[in-house]
Design a protein around this motif. Structure first.
Motif, PDB file in Angstrom:
ATOM      1  N   LEU A 258     -28.685  79.147 -61.809  1.00 21.83           N
ATOM      2  CA  LEU A 258     -29.881  79.484 -61.045  1.00 21.83           C
ATOM      3  C   LEU A 258     -31.018  78.541 -61.424  1.00 21.83           C
ATOM      4  CD1 LEU A 258     -29.820  83.374 -61.558  1.00 21.83           C
ATOM      5  CD2 LEU A 258     -28.838  82.099 -59.643  1.00 21.83           C
ATOM      6  N   ASP A 259     -31.837  78.180 -60.464  1.00 23.64           N
ATOM      7  CA  ASP A 259     -33.032  77.387 -60.753  1.00 23.64           C
ATOM      8  C   ASP A 259     -34.093  77.684 -59.708  1.00 23.64           C
ATOM      9  OD1 ASP A 259     -33.037  75.416 -58.486  1.00 23.64           O
ATOM     10  OD2 ASP A 259     -31.101  74.867 -59.336  1.00 23.64           O
ATOM     11  N   ASP A 260     -35.281  77.180 -59.929  1.00 29.46           N
ATOM     12  CA  ASP A 260     -36.370  77.451 -58.987  1.00 29.46           C
ATOM     13  C   ASP A 260     -36.885  76.184 -58.313  1.00 29.46           C
ATOM     14  OD1 ASP A 260     -37.547  76.292 -61.148  1.00 29.46           O
ATOM     15  OD2 ASP A 260     -38.958  77.928 -61.556  1.00 29.46           O
ATOM     16  N   ARG A 261     -35.997  75.213 -58.107  1.00 24.97           N
ATOM     17  CA  ARG A 261     -36.383  73.987 -57.408  1.00 24.97           C
ATOM     18  C   ARG A 261     -36.752  74.274 -55.957  1.00 24.97           C
ATOM     19  NH1 ARG A 261     -30.981  70.600 -59.080  1.00 24.97           N
ATOM     20  NH2 ARG A 261     -31.229  70.707 -61.343  1.00 24.97           N
ATOM     21  N   ASP A 262     -37.679  73.479 -55.427  1.00 29.00           N
ATOM     22  CA  ASP A 262     -37.998  73.571 -54.011  1.00 29.00           C
ATOM     23  C   ASP A 262     -36.874  72.918 -53.209  1.00 29.00           C
ATOM     24  OD1 ASP A 262     -40.418  74.820 -54.506  1.00 29.00           O
ATOM     25  OD2 ASP A 262     -41.518  72.924 -54.640  1.00 29.00           O
ATOM     26  N   THR A 263     -36.667  73.381 -51.985  1.00 30.16           N
ATOM     27  CA  THR A 263     -35.603  72.858 -51.145  1.00 30.16           C
ATOM     28  C   THR A 263     -36.161  72.323 -49.839  1.00 30.16           C
ATOM     29  OG1 THR A 263     -35.216  74.988 -50.061  1.00 30.16           O
ATOM     30  CG2 THR A 263     -33.983  74.548 -52.096  1.00 30.16           C
ATOM     31  N   VAL A 264     -35.372  71.517 -49.152  1.00 34.30           N
ATOM     32  CA  VAL A 264     -35.784  70.942 -47.876  1.00 34.30           C
ATOM     33  C   VAL A 264     -36.055  72.051 -46.859  1.00 34.30           C
ATOM     34  CG1 VAL A 264     -35.054  69.494 -45.944  1.00 34.30           C
ATOM     35  CG2 VAL A 264     -34.521  68.802 -48.292  1.00 34.30           C
ATOM     36  N   SER A 265     -35.249  73.101 -46.902  1.00 37.09           N
ATOM     37  CA  SER A 265     -35.387  74.202 -45.947  1.00 37.09           C
ATOM     38  C   SER A 265     -36.591  75.102 -46.250  1.00 37.09           C
ATOM     39  CB  SER A 265     -34.121  75.060 -45.946  1.00 37.09           C
ATOM     40  OG  SER A 265     -33.984  75.757 -47.168  1.00 37.09           O
ATOM     41  N   ARG A 266     -37.202  74.924 -47.429  1.00 37.96           N
ATOM     42  CA  ARG A 266     -38.349  75.704 -47.900  1.00 37.96           C
ATOM     43  C   ARG A 266     -37.973  77.117 -48.315  1.00 37.96           C
ATOM     44  NH1 ARG A 266     -41.953  77.084 -44.594  1.00 37.96           N
ATOM     45  NH2 ARG A 266     -40.852  76.690 -42.651  1.00 37.96           N
ATOM     46  N   HIS A 267     -36.698  77.458 -48.184  1.00 34.82           N
ATOM     47  CA  HIS A 267     -36.265  78.798 -48.595  1.00 34.82           C
ATOM     48  C   HIS A 267     -35.826  78.788 -50.056  1.00 34.82           C
ATOM     49  CE1 HIS A 267     -36.461  80.461 -44.591  1.00 34.82           C
ATOM     50  NE2 HIS A 267     -35.779  79.439 -44.120  1.00 34.82           N
ATOM     51  N   LYS A 268     -36.081  79.909 -50.700  1.00 39.07           N
ATOM     52  CA  LYS A 268     -35.668  80.062 -52.095  1.00 39.07           C
ATOM     53  C   LYS A 268     -35.372  81.544 -52.314  1.00 39.07           C
ATOM     54  CE  LYS A 268     -38.217  77.656 -54.891  1.00 39.07           C
ATOM     55  NZ  LYS A 268     -39.335  77.310 -55.829  1.00 39.07           N
ATOM     56  N   PRO A 269     -34.097  81.931 -52.258  1.00 38.93           N
ATOM     57  CA  PRO A 269     -32.889  81.102 -52.277  1.00 38.93           C
ATOM     58  C   PRO A 269     -32.599  80.437 -50.925  1.00 38.93           C
ATOM     59  CG  PRO A 269     -32.277  83.398 -52.072  1.00 38.93           C
ATOM     60  CD  PRO A 269     -33.767  83.380 -52.276  1.00 38.93           C
ATOM     61  N   SER A 270     -31.842  79.347 -51.003  1.00 42.04           N
ATOM     62  CA  SER A 270     -31.483  78.564 -49.830  1.00 42.04           C
ATOM     63  C   SER A 270     -29.976  78.618 -49.599  1.00 42.04           C
ATOM     64  CB  SER A 270     -31.931  77.112 -50.026  1.00 42.04           C
ATOM     65  OG  SER A 270     -31.245  76.240 -49.155  1.00 42.04           O
ATOM     66  N   VAL A 271     -29.577  78.851 -48.354  1.00 42.70           N
ATOM     67  CA  VAL A 271     -28.156  78.843 -48.001  1.00 42.70           C
ATOM     68  C   VAL A 271     -27.591  77.437 -48.149  1.00 42.70           C
ATOM     69  CG1 VAL A 271     -26.459  79.409 -46.222  1.00 42.70           C
ATOM     70  CG2 VAL A 271     -28.572  80.735 -46.380  1.00 42.70           C
ATOM     71  N   ASP A 272     -28.329  76.444 -47.644  1.00 44.56           N
ATOM     72  CA  ASP A 272     -27.872  75.056 -47.770  1.00 44.56           C
ATOM     73  C   ASP A 272     -27.614  74.690 -49.229  1.00 44.56           C
ATOM     74  OD1 ASP A 272     -27.899  74.399 -45.062  1.00 44.56           O
ATOM     75  OD2 ASP A 272     -29.990  73.737 -45.098  1.00 44.56           O
ATOM     76  N   TYR A 273     -28.497  75.105 -50.110  1.00 47.30           N
ATOM     77  CA  TYR A 273     -28.382  74.765 -51.528  1.00 47.30           C
ATOM     78  C   TYR A 273     -27.082  75.315 -52.113  1.00 47.30           C
ATOM     79  CZ  TYR A 273     -30.220  73.805 -56.241  1.00 47.30           C
ATOM     80  OH  TYR A 273     -30.418  73.312 -57.512  1.00 47.30           O
ATOM     81  N   LEU A 274     -26.782  76.581 -51.817  1.00 42.45           N
ATOM     82  CA  LEU A 274     -25.535  77.174 -52.306  1.00 42.45           C
ATOM     83  C   LEU A 274     -24.323  76.455 -51.724  1.00 42.45           C
ATOM     84  CD1 LEU A 274     -23.743  79.375 -53.626  1.00 42.45           C
ATOM     85  CD2 LEU A 274     -24.095  80.738 -51.549  1.00 42.45           C
TER      86      LEU A 274
END
Length: 358
Positions: A258-274
């Motif tokens: 688990l981490d709290d990085r920002d994602t391109v999709s702006r979601h946290k949690p992000s589906v793309d990230y998983l």
């Protein structure tokens, strides 16, 4: 124009929410109410398109008010919840009852810093205003074969089947997701020979209550994911709100990070990230499911899964989605192998499990 009824026992909060919403030219506040009883009268009188509903109120609280609203009409309701454990538990119950979504007050019942969720509130009201809710859950629909052919693009990538590979299931969802998960996870058997990883767009402080509720209803074990834990078959891991979840292979075992990085999709949690983290795991056959939600989070992750190691992709059909955004993006990109009503998704997952194991 989307007409909103704002319900909150605090005059300060009513004024703040009204000010925020009316700053958007697509929204008009039709009226306000101080408690549930007054809200029910105002709904009859004003016929709003959307209601924002505080949970903690005197005379009649938000949960009871929501029950009465849902019993009479299919009106989109957004709950306004406090960031407490009890507030989170009641919020999850309200989503089950029929609320379309919720916004968390940053600092208690009277949040002077409500401006922190201003854009989120506006976005959710706009989404709710465009949503046509059904008064009762629709029965499972069985689309005609030719209908599937019209929706699924010809460029769909077929799953790679390795036969002897281990399996995993990954699910992404957003608006309407808690109720959709309640109609999928309890249908999975406790003998499921795969771990399940779930990303539900939700802020910190609410996913533990969601996991606990789903665990109570399901044969499989459902829990909020923890950093460093090893995934087990027959267990569902829900990404914590405010954290991204990734899965990697360590000495032959799937390990969650688990981490709290920002994602391109702006979601946290992000589906793309998983999904991107799962893509390199070539020794696992993957069943990816994209369910109700606005936006397109998950589409790039599905592309990555299919390009790296193949997999099976199931998208929720428009008929059962609260918001047909995330599944529509996957379907329009020609990535879906199956398009299923939410009540058919668990059976579809198990069908592919059987195919892979055969």
């Amino acid at each position: 124009m989307i007409r909103v009824l704002v319900v909150d026992d605090s005059a300060f909060m009513r004024n703040m929410i009204t000010k925020f919403l009316t700053s958007n030219h697509q929204i008009a506040v039709a009226g306000t109410a101080r408690n549930g009883e007054e809200a029910l009268r105002k709904i009859e009188e004003l016929r709003p398109d959307v209601v924002t509903l505080d949970i903690e109120m005197p005379v009649m609280d938000g949960k009871e008010t929501l029950k009465r609203i849902m019993a009479k009409e299919s009106l989109p309701v957004i709950m306004v919840s406090s960031l407490t454990q009890r507030g989170a538990e009641i919020t999850i119950e309200c989503l089950e009852i029929g609320a379309i979504d919720f916004v968390a007050k940053p600092s208690g019942s009277i949040s002077v810093d409500l401006y922190k969720v201003r854009e989120e509130l506006i976005e959710k009201v706009l989404t709710a205003g465009r949503t046509k809710l059904k008064a009762r859950p629709a029965p499972a629909l069985k689309p005609k074969p030719e209908a599937h052919q019209e929706v699924v693009a010809e460029s769909v990538i077929r799953p790679a089947r390795s036969g002897s590979a281990k399996q995993l299931v990954c699910i992404g969802t957003s608006t309407g997701g808690p109720k959709a998960l309640q109609r999928v996870l309890p249908k999975l058997p406790k003998t499921l020979k795969a771990p399940v990883f779930v990303v539900q767009h939700m802020p910190a402080g609410f996913t533990a209550s969601l996991a606990n509720r789903l665990n109570h209803l399901s044969e499989v074990t459902v829990k909020e994911a923890e950093n460093g834990e090893r995934a087990q078959d027959g267990c569902v891991y829900i990404a914590p709100g405010g954290k991204n979840m990734a899965v990697h292979l360590e000495q032959g075992e799937l390990v969650i990070s688990l981490d709290d990085r920002d994602t391109v999709s702006r979601h946290k949690p992000s589906v793309d990230y998983l999904f991107n983290s799962l893509a390199p795991l070539k020794s696992f056959d993957k069943i990816a499911v994209i369910m109700t939600g606005m936006g397109s989070d998950g589409t790039e992750g599905v592309k990555s899964l299919l390009q790296h190691s193949g997999g099976t992709v199931i998208a929720e059909s428009a008929e059962s989605c609260v918001v047909f955004g995330m599944p529509k993006a996957v379907i329009n990109n020609g990535l879906a192998n199956e398009i299923k009503h939410v009540d058919e998704i668990a059976a579809a997952i198990m069908t592919y499990m059987k195919k892979e194991r055969a």
